[in-house]
Design an enzyme around this catalytic site. Structure first.
Site, PDB file in Angstrom:
ATOM      1  N   ASP A  47      85.081  23.215  67.631  1.00  0.00           N
ATOM      2  CA  ASP A  47      85.397  21.793  67.584  1.00  0.00           C
ATOM      3  C   ASP A  47      86.540  21.468  68.537  1.00  0.00           C
ATOM      4  O   ASP A  47      86.536  20.433  69.203  1.00  0.00           O
ATOM      5  CB  ASP A  47      85.799  21.385  66.161  1.00  0.00           C
ATOM      6  CG  ASP A  47      84.592  21.216  65.254  1.00  0.00           C
ATOM      7  OD1 ASP A  47      83.457  21.440  65.731  1.00  0.00           O
ATOM      8  OD2 ASP A  47      84.783  20.874  64.072  1.00  0.00           O
ATOM      9  N   ASP A  49      87.452  22.973  71.361  1.00  0.00           N
ATOM     10  CA  ASP A  49      87.010  22.963  72.755  1.00  0.00           C
ATOM     11  C   ASP A  49      86.158  21.734  73.051  1.00  0.00           C
ATOM     12  O   ASP A  49      86.259  21.123  74.119  1.00  0.00           O
ATOM     13  CB  ASP A  49      86.219  24.232  73.073  1.00  0.00           C
ATOM     14  CG  ASP A  49      87.106  25.465  73.138  1.00  0.00           C
ATOM     15  OD1 ASP A  49      88.336  25.290  73.257  1.00  0.00           O
ATOM     16  OD2 ASP A  49      86.582  26.589  73.064  1.00  0.00           O
ATOM     17  N   GLU A 129      89.739   9.759  53.177  1.00  0.00           N
ATOM     18  CA  GLU A 129      88.711  10.584  52.538  1.00  0.00           C
ATOM     19  C   GLU A 129      88.550  11.905  53.282  1.00  0.00           C
ATOM     20  O   GLU A 129      88.692  11.953  54.511  1.00  0.00           O
ATOM     21  CB  GLU A 129      87.374   9.849  52.496  1.00  0.00           C
ATOM     22  CG  GLU A 129      86.831   9.460  53.853  1.00  0.00           C
ATOM     23  CD  GLU A 129      85.597   8.570  53.777  1.00  0.00           C
ATOM     24  OE1 GLU A 129      84.597   8.902  54.450  1.00  0.00           O
ATOM     25  OE2 GLU A 129      85.641   7.534  53.072  1.00  0.00           O
ATOM     26  N   LYS A 131      86.956  14.714  55.379  1.00  0.00           N
ATOM     27  CA  LYS A 131      85.850  14.671  56.352  1.00  0.00           C
ATOM     28  C   LYS A 131      84.931  15.864  56.090  1.00  0.00           C
ATOM     29  O   LYS A 131      85.231  16.988  56.477  1.00  0.00           O
ATOM     30  CB  LYS A 131      86.390  14.704  57.777  1.00  0.00           C
ATOM     31  CG  LYS A 131      85.329  14.496  58.850  1.00  0.00           C
ATOM     32  CD  LYS A 131      85.966  14.418  60.236  1.00  0.00           C
ATOM     33  CE  LYS A 131      84.915  14.161  61.297  1.00  0.00           C
ATOM     34  NZ  LYS A 131      83.937  15.271  61.408  1.00  0.00           N
TER      35      LYS A 131
END
Length: 715
Positions: A47, A49, A129, A131
């Site tokens: 994530d 990168d 919230e 994720k």
């Protein structure tokens, strides 16, 4: 050949022209990763990168807003739906979220909201919230009944997974309550509990099947099954948190109250969701949920903040692919330390040598990790893709205590070294200069970070893809010998190199192809006839078929036209290869190759590297021994009526095939393009010509029928 690291220039130093090229590169890379994530459920990068790629693209677009196009990743979401599922148009697009990576960026988000709404000192309430790291889903209800379920897809069009979704216990088939709209799209995330994921992987391994990489992949793969029974057998969960189309007014006026409505309608709403009244409240929630992350029963990769009032959400609207009223605050990746026991080199289908760390088993984020990526040889040395030091220049050695990171719970990577624990006998890692699979020399082109095997024709790691390329339409194009047949023949050991295709007939007394399922004497006879028909081949097709890096159809034709015959081409290539040294290549043959219009240094070096590998030459010589004739290249007529003109063919051509038309035009010195622009000189329109013909008329480009085109070129 000397190699150097590819430098990625700072955005502030980019000219408009260089920015345009960089945006194209980033768009292609992001599109490739989007496809892997959204279609294939198999992300190839972390994530962190991926986010870095998007941030660079957005920085460039911010500096050069005139370069932003509708096709930019910043303007769209996800990837197009995969084949195999019916397509569903979302009534309201399923957009993505902007990202925040620090407390300051969260504060800036709320400042933007206040400025946009002209709130002064008023602080808008924010819903925070967790994720959920799962698969986004949109559910359409009509008169309270579930009628359709669709994945996000590219944000506008998703995949119809209605039958599969009906098996999920968390999703009501009929909405409850008395404030049910005539039609609505309700949205949320399909996920899998960590405990269920571990149990599922245990079953996979016991059944001899490949385990899933993480809960997100298992949830996505389970939902997108053609066999509904498989989906029904998987323990999938669903949290509802949003909506798209909603006929009439929403029953509540705030995000938080709408979550209550979803709960009463029969959905599961995450109990961790909290209403915050300041930046500090939001950050306290972020830190608390981050500390509890490992103990949560499901994977999360951050916190989402949303403006609570729906009328303010409507006023804020959207900016490109993301709403202005929401943002995702991403978590830092999870880390652990372990021992690097070994570095192994994997050779990919294109010849890329990739180092892989073999580790003493360690648990990272609840998952046991034994392997991690090391990216490339510069990464091991402590050098980044931009040529700057990584890890303050610390290299990675076998025996080191290393820090492992699972960024976004995707692919583990080695991110740092604990130097004070380095063994006294640890030595710098020497990246192999030869392919570990076939022994061919491995080279690294200037400006690239990847080292590649040059044994294109003989390397087993590349064999299947190279053979598929060899028989492709623009290469030898052998009727009845496509990708499936190549895979089958290679798997059985019958075709390992191109020459083996042309000896199948003489070996068939032993092979007995006619005994294969789906084959018979007639089909085998037809296959051998098709192979024999290709014992005579055009020079440019042969050059293209070799699979030399950077030599596509266009460059193959340039080489064929320049050298004319196979003997001249081979003689020049052998002479150029003989002149290769570490300092460069000053041979006359190389200079001649390098000076061919349209070729240049990169292509010339790739061609010479191919011929510098003696076993490639031996494989090519063996192939030529089975061919009857390599046809000389047709010389281009520079004085024809269409020489130097750009032509586009569209519609169904009746007098010649598209390839024949293209070849004829190129022999006459014309350039054949695939799309119409102001630079197009002619559009040749056959039957059922579509958008290209329309665009040609709009631009005032000359449109010719087939007969008019023939009259022009036959003069």
């Amino acid at each position: 050949m000397k190699s150097k690291s590819k430098t990625v220039p700072d955005v502030a130093t980019l000219t408009k022209a260089k920015a345009k090229v960089e945006l194209m590169r980033l768009a292609l890379e992001i599109e490739r990763h989007d496809k892997a994530y959204y279609q294939e459920d198999a992300p190839k990068v972390s994530d962190a990168d991926y986010d870095a790629l998007r941030r660079r693209l957005e920085e460039i677009e911010h500096k050069f807003p005139e370069l932003v196009s509708g096709a930019s990743p910043s303007q769209k979401v996800g990837a197009a739906p995969a084949r195999g599922f019916a397509k569903v148009q979302h009534a309201v697009p399923m957009l993505s979220l902007g990202n925040a990576f620090s407390d300051d960026e969260v504060a800036e988000f709320l400042q933007r909201v206040r400025r946009f709404l002209n709130l002064g000192d008023e602080i808008p309430a924010i819903v925070a919230e967790p994720k959920i790291d799962g698969l986004s889903l949109s559910l359409r209800y009509e008169q309270g009944e579930l009628v359709r379920a669709a994945t996000r897809g590219d944000g506008s069009v998703g995949e119809d997974v209605t039958a599969n979704v009906r098996t999920l216990k968390d999703i009501p088939h009929t909405l409850k309550g008395n404030r049910i709209p005539a039609a609505c799209e309700l949205r949320g995330e399909v996920y899998m509990l960590k405990s269920d994921f571990l149990a599922l992987n245990k079953k996979q391994e016991e059944a001899g099947e490949a385990p899933f990489a993480n809960p997100r992949n298992s949830a996505a793969g389970s939902l997108r099954q053609k066999d509904v029974a498989i989906t029904a057998s998987r323990p999938l969960k669903f949290f509802a948190y949003a909506w798209g189309e909603f006929s009439g007014e929403t029953p509540e006026r705030t995000q938080h109250d709408m979550l209550g409505w979803l709960d009463h309608a029969g959905f599961v709403v995450n109990p961790e969701i909290t209403l915050c009244h300041s930046v500090d409240d939001a950050l306290v929630f972020y830190r608390r949920i981050g500390e509890e992350r490992a103990a949560l029963p499901y994977d999360i990769d951050g916190v989402v903040y949303k403006v609570d009032r729906l009328d303010w959400q409507a006023r804020l609207g959207f900016a490109g692919r993301a709403p202005r009223w929401a943002i995702a605050h991403k978590f830092a990746a999870e880390q652990a330390t372990t021992i690097l026991e070994k570095i192994e080199i994997q050779v990919g289908r294109t010849g890329a040598l990739t180092p892989v760390a073999r580790l003493a088993p360690v648990t990272v984020g609840g998952v046991v990790v034994q392997n991690a990526t090391l990216h490339n040889e510069d990464y091991i040395k402590g050098v980044g893709n931009d040529g700057q030091p990584l890890r303050e220049g610390r290299d990675i050695r076998v025996g080191d205590t290393v820090i492992i990171q699972r960024a976004g719970d995707v692919i583990p990577q080695v991110v740092d070294v604990v130097l004070d624990k380095r063994p006294a006998d640890a030595v710098p890692y020497e990246f192999p200069q030869a392919c570990p699979v076939c022994g061919s020399h491995a080279v690294r082109e200037d400006g690239e970070v990847v080292r590649r095997c040059t044994g294109a024709l003989i390397c087993p790691a590349q064999a299947v893809e190279r053979l598929k390329h060899f028989v492709s339409r623009l290469a030898f194009d052998i009727d009845g010998l496509g990708e499936k047949q190549i895979e089958l023949f290679h798997e059985r050991g019958w075709v390992k190199e191109p020459v083996d295709i042309f000896t199948l007939k003489t070996r068939n007394a032993t092979l007995k192809l006619e005994e294969l399922e789906g084959y018979g004497e007639t089909s085998v006879r037809n296959l051998f006839a098709a192979i024999d028909a290709r014992r005579t081949i055009e020079l440019h097709r042969l050059i293209f078929a070799l699979g030399i890096r950077h030599v596509g159809e266009g460059n193959a034709k340039l080489l064929a036209r320049h050298y004319g015959t196979i003997d001249a081409f081979l003689g020049a290539m052998r002479a150029a290869a003989a002149g290769q040294t570490e300092e460069g290549n000053t041979s006359e043959a190389y200079q001649d190759l390098d000076n061919i219009g349209g070729i240049g240094d990169i292509v010339a070096e790739a061609v010479v590297e191919f011929f510098a590998e003696e076993r490639n030459v031996e494989a090519l010589d063996a192939l030529l021994g089975e061919l009857d004739e390599v046809l000389p290249a047709a010389q281009v007529k520079r004085d024809s009526a269409v020489a130097g003109k750009t032509v586009v063919f569209t519609g169904s051509l009746s007098k010649f095939t598209r390839d024949e038309a293209k070849a004829a035009a190129e022999r006459l010195g014309a350039k054949v393009a695939g799309s119409v622009s102001k630079k197009t000189d002619f559009v040749v329109a056959g039957e059922d010509a579509g958008s290209k013909l329309t665009k040609a008329r709009e631009l005032g480009v000359s449109v010719l029928s087939e007969d008019e085109w023939l009259a022009l070129i036959q003069g």
